[in-house]
Design a protein around this motif. Structure first.
Motif, mmCIF file in Angstrom:
data_model
loop_
_atom_site.group_PDB
_atom_site.id
_atom_site.type_symbol
_atom_site.label_atom_id
_atom_site.label_comp_id
_atom_site.label_asym_id
_atom_site.label_seq_id
_atom_site.Cartn_x
_atom_site.Cartn_y
_atom_site.Cartn_z
ATOM 1 N N HIS A 273 106.939 21.475 -30.972
ATOM 2 C CA HIS A 273 107.308 21.170 -29.380
ATOM 3 C C HIS A 273 106.666 22.046 -28.427
ATOM 4 O O HIS A 273 106.621 21.504 -27.197
ATOM 5 C CB HIS A 273 108.846 21.770 -29.179
ATOM 6 C CG HIS A 273 109.671 21.011 -30.204
ATOM 7 N ND1 HIS A 273 109.731 19.600 -30.071
ATOM 8 C CD2 HIS A 273 110.455 21.234 -31.309
ATOM 9 C CE1 HIS A 273 110.630 19.184 -31.141
ATOM 10 N NE2 HIS A 273 111.085 20.044 -31.807
ATOM 11 N N LEU A 274 105.836 23.002 -28.825
ATOM 12 C CA LEU A 274 104.899 23.739 -27.772
ATOM 13 C C LEU A 274 103.530 23.503 -27.905
ATOM 14 O O LEU A 274 102.516 23.934 -27.227
ATOM 15 C CB LEU A 274 105.364 25.223 -27.797
ATOM 16 C CG LEU A 274 106.633 25.645 -27.167
ATOM 17 C CD1 LEU A 274 106.886 27.131 -27.356
ATOM 18 C CD2 LEU A 274 106.873 25.199 -25.544
ATOM 19 N N LYS A 275 102.983 22.950 -29.217
ATOM 20 C CA LYS A 275 101.714 22.711 -29.554
ATOM 21 C C LYS A 275 101.160 24.007 -29.821
ATOM 22 O O LYS A 275 99.890 24.120 -29.647
ATOM 23 C CB LYS A 275 100.873 21.615 -28.709
ATOM 24 C CG LYS A 275 101.772 20.466 -28.476
ATOM 25 C CD LYS A 275 102.498 19.731 -29.664
ATOM 26 C CE LYS A 275 103.160 18.592 -29.387
ATOM 27 N NZ LYS A 275 103.886 18.121 -30.511
ATOM 28 N N LEU A 276 101.759 24.992 -30.056
ATOM 29 C CA LEU A 276 101.164 26.359 -30.350
ATOM 30 C C LEU A 276 101.111 26.886 -31.856
ATOM 31 O O LEU A 276 102.139 26.585 -32.631
ATOM 32 C CB LEU A 276 101.812 27.370 -29.573
ATOM 33 C CG LEU A 276 101.851 27.250 -28.092
ATOM 34 C CD1 LEU A 276 102.795 28.427 -27.315
ATOM 35 C CD2 LEU A 276 100.429 27.540 -27.574
ATOM 36 N N VAL A 277 100.433 27.749 -32.409
ATOM 37 C CA VAL A 277 100.217 28.314 -33.733
ATOM 38 C C VAL A 277 100.828 29.811 -33.372
ATOM 39 O O VAL A 277 100.352 30.523 -32.657
ATOM 40 C CB VAL A 277 98.870 28.400 -34.236
ATOM 41 C CG1 VAL A 277 99.016 28.941 -35.606
ATOM 42 C CG2 VAL A 277 98.495 26.882 -34.443
ATOM 43 N N ALA A 278 101.889 30.008 -34.207
ATOM 44 C CA ALA A 278 102.417 31.322 -34.245
ATOM 45 C C ALA A 278 102.431 31.866 -35.777
ATOM 46 O O ALA A 278 102.516 30.995 -36.698
ATOM 47 C CB ALA A 278 103.893 31.276 -33.860
ATOM 48 N N GLU A 279 102.223 33.068 -35.734
ATOM 49 C CA GLU A 279 102.159 33.791 -37.162
ATOM 50 C C GLU A 279 103.592 34.244 -37.247
ATOM 51 O O GLU A 279 104.509 34.120 -36.446
ATOM 52 C CB GLU A 279 101.346 34.988 -37.176
ATOM 53 C CG GLU A 279 101.740 36.219 -36.088
ATOM 54 C CD GLU A 279 100.567 37.132 -36.415
ATOM 55 O OE1 GLU A 279 100.563 37.927 -37.190
ATOM 56 O OE2 GLU A 279 99.627 37.282 -35.174
ATOM 57 N N PRO A 280 104.182 34.489 -38.728
ATOM 58 C CA PRO A 280 105.259 34.928 -38.903
ATOM 59 C C PRO A 280 106.121 35.961 -38.055
ATOM 60 O O PRO A 280 107.223 35.649 -37.445
ATOM 61 C CB PRO A 280 105.382 35.226 -40.456
ATOM 62 C CG PRO A 280 104.238 34.388 -40.777
ATOM 63 C CD PRO A 280 103.351 34.475 -39.862
ATOM 64 N N GLY A 281 105.280 36.917 -38.005
ATOM 65 C CA GLY A 281 105.814 38.028 -37.442
ATOM 66 C C GLY A 281 105.830 37.894 -35.591
ATOM 67 O O GLY A 281 106.752 38.336 -34.980
ATOM 68 N N GLY A 282 104.910 36.910 -35.407
ATOM 69 C CA GLY A 282 105.038 36.452 -33.983
ATOM 70 C C GLY A 282 106.007 35.630 -33.551
ATOM 71 O O GLY A 282 106.295 35.197 -32.502
ATOM 72 N N ALA A 283 106.654 35.069 -34.631
ATOM 73 C CA ALA A 283 107.714 33.880 -34.347
ATOM 74 C C ALA A 283 109.226 34.458 -34.191
ATOM 75 O O ALA A 283 110.058 33.622 -34.103
ATOM 76 C CB ALA A 283 107.497 32.843 -35.242
ATOM 77 N N VAL A 284 109.556 35.894 -34.712
ATOM 78 C CA VAL A 284 110.813 36.141 -34.942
ATOM 79 C C VAL A 284 111.608 36.101 -33.520
ATOM 80 O O VAL A 284 112.850 35.867 -33.750
ATOM 81 C CB VAL A 284 110.724 37.586 -35.546
ATOM 82 C CG1 VAL A 284 110.189 37.484 -37.137
ATOM 83 C CG2 VAL A 284 110.122 38.701 -34.542
ATOM 84 N N ALA A 285 110.905 36.535 -32.506
ATOM 85 C CA ALA A 285 111.686 36.335 -31.273
ATOM 86 C C ALA A 285 112.199 34.872 -30.734
ATOM 87 O O ALA A 285 113.451 34.656 -30.532
ATOM 88 C CB ALA A 285 110.889 37.147 -30.025
ATOM 89 N N LEU A 286 111.413 34.077 -30.884
ATOM 90 C CA LEU A 286 111.887 32.651 -30.935
ATOM 91 C C LEU A 286 112.868 32.316 -31.975
ATOM 92 O O LEU A 286 113.981 31.613 -31.724
ATOM 93 C CB LEU A 286 110.791 31.828 -30.972
ATOM 94 C CG LEU A 286 110.895 30.133 -30.784
ATOM 95 C CD1 LEU A 286 111.686 30.305 -29.412
ATOM 96 C CD2 LEU A 286 109.581 29.468 -30.766
ATOM 97 N N ALA A 287 112.795 32.751 -33.265
ATOM 98 C CA ALA A 287 113.708 32.371 -34.277
ATOM 99 C C ALA A 287 115.179 33.102 -33.819
ATOM 100 O O ALA A 287 116.013 32.417 -33.932
ATOM 101 C CB ALA A 287 113.199 32.980 -35.481
ATOM 102 N N ALA A 288 115.344 34.225 -33.211
ATOM 103 C CA ALA A 288 116.600 34.594 -32.746
ATOM 104 C C ALA A 288 116.864 33.947 -31.752
ATOM 105 O O ALA A 288 118.295 33.578 -31.599
ATOM 106 C CB ALA A 288 116.139 36.159 -32.368
ATOM 107 N N ALA A 289 115.991 33.662 -30.593
ATOM 108 C CA ALA A 289 116.766 32.529 -29.590
ATOM 109 C C ALA A 289 117.040 31.242 -30.150
ATOM 110 O O ALA A 289 118.385 30.897 -29.398
ATOM 111 C CB ALA A 289 115.554 32.309 -28.561
#
Length: 324
Positions: A273-289
Protein backbone atom coordinates in the motif's frame (compact mmCIF):
# COMPACT_ATOMS: atom_id res chain seq x y z
CA UNK A 1 19.78 16.31 26.67
CA UNK A 2 17.41 19.10 25.69
CA UNK A 3 15.77 20.73 22.70
CA UNK A 4 18.69 23.14 22.23
CA UNK A 5 20.99 20.23 21.46
CA UNK A 6 18.47 18.81 18.97
CA UNK A 7 18.09 22.21 17.29
CA UNK A 8 21.88 22.53 17.07
CA UNK A 9 22.13 19.08 15.48
CA UNK A 10 19.44 20.03 12.98
CA UNK A 11 21.36 23.17 12.03
CA UNK A 12 24.54 21.13 11.45
CA UNK A 13 23.06 18.24 9.45
CA UNK A 14 19.93 19.55 7.72
CA UNK A 15 21.81 19.91 4.44
CA UNK A 16 23.05 16.32 4.60
CA UNK A 17 19.95 14.36 5.64
CA UNK A 18 16.63 13.82 3.89
CA UNK A 19 13.43 15.34 5.25
CA UNK A 20 11.30 12.24 4.96
CA UNK A 21 7.57 12.74 4.31
CA UNK A 22 4.46 11.68 6.21
CA UNK A 23 2.62 9.16 4.06
CA UNK A 24 -0.85 7.63 4.22
CA UNK A 25 -2.89 4.99 2.42
CA UNK A 26 -6.69 4.61 2.66
CA UNK A 27 -6.51 0.82 3.02
CA UNK A 28 -4.12 1.09 5.97
CA UNK A 29 -6.60 3.45 7.62
CA UNK A 30 -9.34 0.87 7.09
CA UNK A 31 -7.29 -1.90 8.69
CA UNK A 32 -6.34 0.26 11.66
CA UNK A 33 -9.76 1.80 12.15
CA UNK A 34 -8.19 5.25 12.39
CA UNK A 35 -6.03 7.59 10.36
CA UNK A 36 -2.48 6.23 10.04
CA UNK A 37 0.41 8.48 9.04
CA UNK A 38 3.76 6.86 8.32
CA UNK A 39 7.18 8.50 8.71
CA UNK A 40 9.32 6.40 6.32
CA UNK A 41 12.88 6.63 7.58
CA UNK A 42 13.57 3.67 5.31
CA UNK A 43 13.91 6.45 2.70
CA UNK A 44 16.63 8.16 4.73
CA UNK A 45 20.22 7.93 3.46
CA UNK A 46 21.71 4.52 4.39
CA UNK A 47 18.14 3.18 4.59
CA UNK A 48 17.42 4.10 8.21
CA UNK A 49 17.12 6.94 10.70
CA UNK A 50 20.58 6.05 12.03
CA UNK A 51 22.26 8.35 9.52
CA UNK A 52 20.77 11.28 11.45
CA UNK A 53 22.55 10.25 14.65
CA UNK A 54 25.75 9.21 12.95
CA UNK A 55 26.02 12.48 11.07
CA UNK A 56 25.18 14.48 14.17
CA UNK A 57 27.83 12.75 16.27
CA UNK A 58 30.62 12.89 13.69
CA UNK A 59 29.89 16.52 12.78
CA UNK A 60 29.94 17.53 16.46
CA UNK A 61 33.48 16.24 17.04
CA UNK A 62 36.26 18.81 17.14
CA UNK A 63 38.27 18.57 13.93
CA UNK A 64 41.42 17.32 15.64
CA UNK A 65 39.53 14.44 17.28
CA UNK A 66 37.47 13.61 14.19
CA UNK A 67 40.66 13.31 12.12
CA UNK A 68 41.76 10.37 14.31
CA UNK A 69 38.82 8.33 13.05
CA UNK A 70 35.77 6.81 14.71
CA UNK A 71 34.68 3.39 15.94
CA UNK A 72 31.17 2.06 16.52
CA UNK A 73 29.33 -1.11 17.56
CA UNK A 74 26.31 -2.10 15.52
CA UNK A 75 24.30 -4.93 14.02
CA UNK A 76 23.93 -2.84 10.90
CA UNK A 77 21.99 0.41 10.75
CA UNK A 78 24.15 2.46 13.13
CA UNK A 79 27.14 0.91 11.35
CA UNK A 80 26.02 2.28 8.01
CA UNK A 81 25.08 5.67 9.46
CA UNK A 82 28.48 6.18 11.08
CA UNK A 83 30.32 4.76 8.05
CA UNK A 84 28.69 7.21 5.64
CA UNK A 85 29.10 10.14 8.04
CA UNK A 86 32.81 9.35 8.41
CA UNK A 87 33.11 9.07 4.64
CA UNK A 88 31.50 12.50 4.23
CA UNK A 89 34.22 13.96 6.46
CA UNK A 90 37.02 11.88 4.94
CA UNK A 91 37.97 10.15 8.20
CA UNK A 92 38.53 6.44 8.96
CA UNK A 93 35.74 4.34 10.45
CA UNK A 94 36.01 0.95 12.15
CA UNK A 95 32.71 -0.83 12.77
CA UNK A 96 32.41 -3.86 15.07
CA UNK A 97 29.53 -6.01 13.89
CA UNK A 98 28.18 -9.41 15.02
CA UNK A 99 28.96 -12.16 12.55
CA UNK A 100 25.26 -13.06 12.39
CA UNK A 101 24.20 -9.55 11.28
CA UNK A 102 22.26 -9.43 7.98
CA UNK A 103 24.67 -9.80 5.09
CA UNK A 104 23.21 -6.74 3.35
CA UNK A 105 24.11 -4.57 6.34
CA UNK A 106 27.65 -5.93 6.52
CA UNK A 107 28.15 -5.46 2.78
CA UNK A 108 26.71 -1.93 2.77
CA UNK A 109 28.88 -0.88 5.71
CA UNK A 110 31.97 -1.98 3.84
CA UNK A 111 30.71 -0.27 0.69
CA UNK A 112 30.54 3.04 2.58
CA UNK A 113 34.27 2.66 3.20
CA UNK A 114 34.37 1.38 6.76
CA UNK A 115 36.62 -1.38 8.05
CA UNK A 116 34.28 -4.06 9.42
CA UNK A 117 35.46 -6.24 12.31
CA UNK A 118 33.17 -9.23 12.91
CA UNK A 119 32.76 -10.89 16.31
CA UNK A 120 30.90 -13.87 17.76
CA UNK A 121 28.14 -12.63 20.08
CA UNK A 122 28.24 -15.85 22.10
CA UNK A 123 32.00 -16.02 22.60
CA UNK A 124 33.48 -12.57 22.33
CA UNK A 125 33.01 -9.35 24.31
CA UNK A 126 32.43 -6.52 21.85
CA UNK A 127 33.16 -3.86 24.49
CA UNK A 128 36.56 -5.42 25.20
CA UNK A 129 37.28 -5.69 21.49
CA UNK A 130 36.22 -2.11 20.91
CA UNK A 131 38.22 -0.77 23.84
CA UNK A 132 41.34 -2.51 22.54
CA UNK A 133 40.95 -1.23 18.99
CA UNK A 134 40.09 2.26 20.16
CA UNK A 135 43.15 2.39 22.41
CA UNK A 136 45.51 0.94 19.81
CA UNK A 137 44.37 3.29 17.04
CA UNK A 138 43.20 6.36 18.94
CA UNK A 139 39.66 6.08 17.56
CA UNK A 140 36.67 7.98 18.96
CA UNK A 141 33.77 5.76 20.07
CA UNK A 142 30.27 6.66 18.85
CA UNK A 143 27.70 4.63 20.75
CA UNK A 144 24.50 3.57 18.96
CA UNK A 145 21.99 5.21 21.33
CA UNK A 146 23.51 6.20 24.68
CA UNK A 147 25.34 9.17 23.15
CA UNK A 148 24.02 12.75 23.52
CA UNK A 149 24.81 13.84 19.96
CA UNK A 150 23.34 10.62 18.54
CA UNK A 151 20.11 11.22 20.48
CA UNK A 152 20.12 14.81 19.24
CA UNK A 153 20.46 13.66 15.65
CA UNK A 154 17.58 11.20 16.04
CA UNK A 155 15.56 14.02 17.58
CA UNK A 156 15.62 15.84 14.23
CA UNK A 157 13.11 13.21 13.08
CA UNK A 158 10.82 14.44 15.87
CA UNK A 159 11.23 18.05 14.73
CA UNK A 160 10.03 17.01 11.27
CA UNK A 161 7.08 15.07 12.68
CA UNK A 162 6.03 18.11 14.73
CA UNK A 163 6.24 20.39 11.68
CA UNK A 164 4.43 17.97 9.38
CA UNK A 165 1.67 17.27 11.88
CA UNK A 166 1.10 21.01 12.28
CA UNK A 167 0.92 21.40 8.50
CA UNK A 168 -1.84 18.78 8.50
CA UNK A 169 -3.69 20.42 11.38
CA UNK A 170 -2.94 17.56 13.79
CA UNK A 171 -2.60 18.78 17.36
CA UNK A 172 -3.08 15.47 19.20
CA UNK A 173 -1.85 11.98 18.28
CA UNK A 174 0.17 9.07 19.54
CA UNK A 175 3.54 8.68 17.81
CA UNK A 176 4.63 5.05 17.68
CA UNK A 177 8.39 4.56 17.48
CA UNK A 178 10.36 1.39 16.72
CA UNK A 179 12.50 1.04 19.83
CA UNK A 180 15.75 -0.74 20.65
CA UNK A 181 17.99 1.16 23.05
CA UNK A 182 15.76 4.21 22.86
CA UNK A 183 17.82 6.76 20.93
CA UNK A 184 15.12 7.46 18.36
CA UNK A 185 12.28 7.23 20.89
CA UNK A 186 13.89 9.59 23.40
CA UNK A 187 15.00 12.03 20.71
CA UNK A 188 11.52 12.18 19.21
CA UNK A 189 9.96 12.51 22.67
CA UNK A 190 12.14 15.50 23.51
CA UNK A 191 11.38 17.19 20.21
CA UNK A 192 7.64 16.65 20.62
CA UNK A 193 7.70 17.97 24.18
CA UNK A 194 9.11 21.26 22.91
CA UNK A 195 7.40 21.58 19.53
CA UNK A 196 4.16 19.56 19.68
CA UNK A 197 3.12 18.78 23.26
CA UNK A 198 -0.15 17.24 22.08
CA UNK A 199 1.78 14.44 20.40
CA UNK A 200 3.00 11.63 22.67
CA UNK A 201 5.74 9.14 21.80
CA UNK A 202 5.22 5.45 22.56
CA UNK A 203 7.94 2.82 22.06
CA UNK A 204 7.17 -0.39 20.17
CA UNK A 205 9.19 -3.60 20.51
CA UNK A 206 9.00 -7.26 19.43
CA UNK A 207 7.89 -10.01 21.79
CA UNK A 208 10.75 -11.45 23.81
CA UNK A 209 12.73 -8.22 23.55
CA UNK A 210 10.36 -5.86 25.35
CA UNK A 211 12.84 -4.43 27.85
CA UNK A 212 11.62 -0.86 27.36
CA UNK A 213 7.94 -1.73 27.85
CA UNK A 214 8.80 -3.64 31.03
CA UNK A 215 11.08 -0.85 32.21
CA UNK A 216 8.35 1.76 31.75
CA UNK A 217 6.00 -0.39 33.83
CA UNK A 218 8.50 -0.98 36.64
CA UNK A 219 10.21 2.41 36.59
CA UNK A 220 13.67 0.79 36.48
CA UNK A 221 15.84 -0.45 33.61
CA UNK A 222 14.97 -4.07 32.87
CA UNK A 223 17.09 -6.45 30.80
CA UNK A 224 16.36 -8.97 28.08
CA UNK A 225 17.64 -12.51 28.44
CA UNK A 226 19.19 -12.32 24.99
CA UNK A 227 19.99 -9.73 22.34
CA UNK A 228 20.41 -12.22 19.52
CA UNK A 229 18.28 -14.65 17.57
CA UNK A 230 15.20 -12.53 16.94
CA UNK A 231 13.89 -11.56 13.53
CA UNK A 232 13.92 -7.83 14.39
CA UNK A 233 17.72 -7.58 14.57
CA UNK A 234 17.79 -3.78 14.24
CA UNK A 235 16.12 -3.21 17.61
CA UNK A 236 17.47 -6.05 19.77
CA UNK A 237 19.35 -4.56 22.70
CA UNK A 238 19.97 -5.83 26.24
CA UNK A 239 18.22 -2.94 27.99
CA UNK A 240 17.22 0.72 27.57
CA UNK A 241 20.10 3.17 27.70
CA UNK A 242 21.24 4.99 30.81
CA UNK A 243 20.66 8.30 29.02
CA UNK A 244 17.58 7.32 27.03
CA UNK A 245 15.50 5.61 29.71
CA UNK A 246 15.01 8.63 32.04
CA UNK A 247 13.79 10.62 29.03
CA UNK A 248 11.38 7.89 27.95
CA UNK A 249 10.22 7.31 31.53
CA UNK A 250 9.34 11.01 31.84
CA UNK A 251 7.81 11.63 28.44
CA UNK A 252 6.57 8.43 26.80
CA UNK A 253 3.31 6.56 27.06
CA UNK A 254 3.24 2.81 27.80
CA UNK A 255 5.26 0.57 25.54
CA UNK A 256 3.62 -1.64 22.93
CA UNK A 257 4.72 -5.17 22.06
CA UNK A 258 4.05 -6.97 18.78
CA UNK A 259 4.81 -10.45 17.49
CA UNK A 260 7.31 -11.24 14.75
CA UNK A 261 4.35 -12.40 12.68
CA UNK A 262 2.77 -8.96 13.13
CA UNK A 263 6.01 -7.40 11.87
CA UNK A 264 6.04 -9.63 8.78
CA UNK A 265 2.41 -8.78 8.04
CA UNK A 266 3.19 -5.07 8.41
CA UNK A 267 6.12 -5.44 6.00
CA UNK A 268 3.80 -6.98 3.41
CA UNK A 269 1.22 -4.23 3.87
CA UNK A 270 3.90 -1.53 3.67
CA UNK A 271 5.00 -2.89 0.32
CA UNK A 272 1.43 -3.38 -0.95
CA UNK A 273 0.00 0.00 0.00
CA UNK A 274 2.95 2.38 0.38
CA UNK A 275 5.32 0.73 -2.13
CA UNK A 276 8.06 0.79 0.49
CA UNK A 277 10.49 -1.83 1.80
CA UNK A 278 10.65 -2.16 5.59
CA UNK A 279 12.88 -4.45 7.63
CA UNK A 280 11.25 -6.41 10.48
CA UNK A 281 12.50 -4.13 13.26
CA UNK A 282 11.53 -1.12 11.19
CA UNK A 283 7.94 -2.37 10.79
CA UNK A 284 6.97 -2.95 14.42
CA UNK A 285 5.49 0.53 14.94
CA UNK A 286 3.20 0.16 11.94
CA UNK A 287 2.32 -3.34 13.15
CA UNK A 288 1.18 -1.84 16.45
CA UNK A 289 -0.89 0.79 14.63
CA UNK A 290 -2.57 -1.82 12.42
CA UNK A 291 -3.07 -4.76 14.77
CA UNK A 292 -3.09 -3.35 18.33
CA UNK A 293 -5.61 -0.57 17.95
CA UNK A 294 -7.35 -1.31 21.25
CA UNK A 295 -4.16 -0.17 23.02
CA UNK A 296 -4.20 3.20 21.27
CA UNK A 297 -6.15 6.40 21.85
CA UNK A 298 -7.46 9.00 19.43
CA UNK A 299 -8.47 8.95 15.79
CA UNK A 300 -4.96 9.56 14.37
CA UNK A 301 -1.71 7.68 14.90
CA UNK A 302 1.73 8.52 13.51
CA UNK A 303 4.30 5.75 13.23
CA UNK A 304 7.88 5.43 12.10
CA UNK A 305 9.25 2.91 9.64
CA UNK A 306 12.72 3.12 11.10
CA UNK A 307 14.63 1.16 8.47
CA UNK A 308 14.45 -0.82 5.25
CA UNK A 309 17.74 -2.75 5.24
CA UNK A 310 16.41 -6.28 4.92
CA UNK A 311 18.04 -9.32 3.38
CA UNK A 312 16.14 -10.55 0.28
CA UNK A 313 15.18 -13.89 1.82
CA UNK A 314 13.58 -12.22 4.83
CA UNK A 315 11.68 -9.80 2.61
CA UNK A 316 10.53 -12.70 0.45
CA UNK A 317 9.32 -14.46 3.60
CA UNK A 318 7.23 -11.41 4.49
CA UNK A 319 5.69 -11.22 1.02
CA UNK A 320 4.98 -14.96 1.02
CA UNK A 321 3.39 -14.63 4.46
CA UNK A 322 1.23 -11.82 3.11
CA UNK A 323 -0.88 -9.41 5.15
CA UNK A 324 -3.08 -12.17 6.56
Amino acid sequence: MNIDRINAAHARISGAIRRTPLLSAPLLDEIAGRRVLVKPECLQLTGSFKFRGGMSAVSALPQELRARGVIAFSSGNHAQGVALAARRFGVPAVIIMPSDAPQMKIANTRAYGAEVVLYDRGREDRDELGARLSSERGLILIRPFDEPEVIAGQGTCGLEIAEQAAELGIAEAEVLVCCGGGGLTSGIALALEAKAPGLRARPVEPEGYDDTARSLRSGTRERNRSEAGGLCDAILTPSPGQLTFPIMNRLCGPGLVVSEDDALRAMALTFAHLKLVAEPGGAVALAAALFHGTELAGDTVICTISGGNVDPQVFARALERGPG
